[in-house]
Write an enzyme that holds these catalytic residues in place. Structure first.
Site, short mmCIF file in Angstrom:
data_model
loop_
_atom_site.label_atom_id
_atom_site.label_comp_id
_atom_site.label_asym_id
_atom_site.label_seq_id
_atom_site.Cartn_x
_atom_site.Cartn_y
_atom_site.Cartn_z
N ASN A 210 0.85 -1.19 0.00
CA ASN A 210 0.00 0.00 0.00
C ASN A 210 0.88 1.24 0.00
OD1 ASN A 210 0.62 0.72 2.82
ND2 ASN A 210 -0.46 -1.20 3.26
N ASP A 279 -3.90 -5.83 4.22
CA ASP A 279 -5.12 -6.51 4.66
C ASP A 279 -5.32 -7.84 3.93
OD1 ASP A 279 -5.95 -4.69 6.59
OD2 ASP A 279 -6.81 -3.36 5.08
N LYS A 289 9.07 -17.24 -10.53
CA LYS A 289 8.47 -16.03 -11.11
C LYS A 289 7.32 -16.43 -12.06
CE LYS A 289 9.54 -11.90 -13.70
NZ LYS A 289 10.36 -11.31 -14.73
N ASP A 307 -5.32 -9.61 11.78
CA ASP A 307 -5.42 -8.22 12.28
C ASP A 307 -4.60 -8.14 13.57
OD1 ASP A 307 -6.40 -5.86 13.74
OD2 ASP A 307 -7.70 -5.67 11.98
N PHE A 325 -4.73 3.77 14.35
CA PHE A 325 -5.05 4.74 13.30
C PHE A 325 -6.24 4.20 12.51
CE2 PHE A 325 -1.84 8.13 12.69
CZ PHE A 325 -1.05 7.85 13.79
#
Ligand code: CTP
Length: 398
Positions: A210, A279, A289, A307, A325
């Site tokens: 992310n 997540d 690969k 989590d 957060f």
């Protein structure tokens, strides 16, 4: 003597208020400090080196390349020696150079090279002080953590009246004292901070991740360190390096971060979970690969990761503080309050993407929500300033 053994570099630039600086140096010395003066060439037009050497009892440092006793790392030695820098008076020119990263003499170079706190006393004609360029430079320096002493309002050397007068030596002496006496709000506390993104491999060369840069987590680790805490920082891959004195544990995947947090949380009083764990992870990681030849498309089956905060609920002991957060695109407060409850948090810091994306930015706009659910919206500010506010808030949670 409350400044006993403190090493202070007093920077003097070319302003008329330089006539007050010997008085400041005397007070600092009387209070037990070791004082090294660094003067600019312009400063020597207002006050002599001999005067400063006499009151500081040390040779003045002035030249970037002195002809005698020259060592190429002269500026770095000075930068590392000081516990604090006090630049008084600081001219508009000096403030502008520091704010722009210009190092064209010994004083600006040493300040650019130091990691010690820098206190600046802007002293100049009121028009120069109020000039929006000077004000912007001061604002920028403040947001970067420089300590700016507001000038006094009064009659100036040019016979005008307004802000720009350097505070009296005894006032600056008090500011320096207060800086060292400030009670460290997190002393004797162990603080665990997580930062940055996690990476979930797809094959040996590709991953899911992310846009977290880690800047907020690193700023929080620094603020907790400055508040006297013993800080451990668990970070996913970022381009950042923590300040010396902060222990860094590097991880890559959410599972690795989970294991490290579980291990370190047991030893910590406070956890600030600023990281952005992934997540989702690939259901199956290809051993080789994945080749694109003869493929028109590729479907990945993803499963959810663990989590980390949820998992800590069972082990959280009385008195441990957990801060999370929430990054939301819609219904920010409602979703954040739900996370606060479900993850059993003491405080949640809400980033709403509606207020602009915080990724890789040096500033952020957030809302703090405590256990009662009450929301406190903060204005846009640098991540460094924000980290200090959050750490002060956390230090009051019990
Ligand atoms: N968090 C965590 N473990 C995860 C994901 C998130 O501990 N696998 C923590 C984050 O560090 C943050 C808080 O949980 O402190 C909330 O993270 P956020 O991404 O806003 O929400 P999620 O719980 O992942 O929920 P959603 O993605 O559905 O909004």
């Amino acid at each position: 003597m409350s400044l006993k053994n403190r090493k202070i570099i007093v920077g003097i630039t070319g302003g008329i208020a330089a006539y007050k600086t010997p008085g400041l140096i005397r007070l600092l010395k009387k209070d037990g400090a070791e004082v090294q003066a660094v003067m600019t060439d312009a400063a020597t037009k207002f006050i002599t080196e001999l005067t400063i050497e006499t009151v500081s009892q040390r040779p003045v440092a002035r030249e970037m390349f002195p002809k005698t006793r020259y060592v190429a790392t002269h500026h770095i030695d000075l930068a590392e020696w000081a516990d604090i820098f006090v630049v008084a008076p600081a001219t508009a020119n000096f403030v502008g150079k520091i704010a722009s990263g210009i190092c064209d003499d010994l004083l600006t170079t040493v300040i650019c090279a130091t990691k010690s706190p820098v206190m600046i006393s802007p002293s100049m004609n009121s028009n120069m002080y109020l000039n929006p360029i000077t004000q912007n430079n001061l604002k920028k320096l403040k947001s970067l953590g420089y300590i700016i002493l507001d000038p006094n309002v009064g009659e100036m050397a040019c016979e005008t009246y307004g802000p720009g007068r350097m505070p009296e030596p005894h006032e600056i002496h008090q500011f320096v004292r207060q800086f060292f006496e400030k009670k460290k709000s997190l002393s004797k506390k162990k603080v665990l901070v997580t930062a940055g993104p996690c990476r979930e491999p797809i094959d040996p060369v590709r991953f899911i991740s992310n846009r977290s840069s880690g800047k907020m987590g690193f700023a929080l680790a620094l603020a907790a360190h400055n508040a006297g805490a013993e800080v451990t920082l668990i970070s996913g891959p970022t381009s950042l390096a923590p300040e010396p004195g902060i222990e860094l544990i590097n991880v890559e995947t959410t599972e690795q971060m989970h294991k490290a947090v579980q291990r370190e949380f047991k030893k910590s009083h406070i956890l600030i979970m600023a990281a952005a764990p992934a997540d989702f992870k690939a259901g199956k990681i290809a051993g080789e690969k994945i080749k694109k030849a003869q493929r028109k498309s590729l479907s990945l089956s993803l499963s959810t990761t663990i989590d980390i905060l949820e998992g800590l609920k069972k082990t959280k002991k009385k008195g441990q503080v957990v801060v999370g957060f929430a990054l939301e695109t819609d219904n920010a407060l409602k979703n954040a309050r739900a996370k606060l409850k479900s993850k059993d948090l003491d405080l949640i810091i809400v980033n709403s993407l509606k207020d602009g994306a915080p990724f890789d930015s040096d500033s952020n706009k957030v809302t703090l929500v405590g256990r009662t659910g009450r929301a406190e919206s903060l204005p846009q500010m640098s991540k460094r300033e924000l980290a200090e506010i959050i750490v002060t808030k956390i230090s009051k949670l019990k």
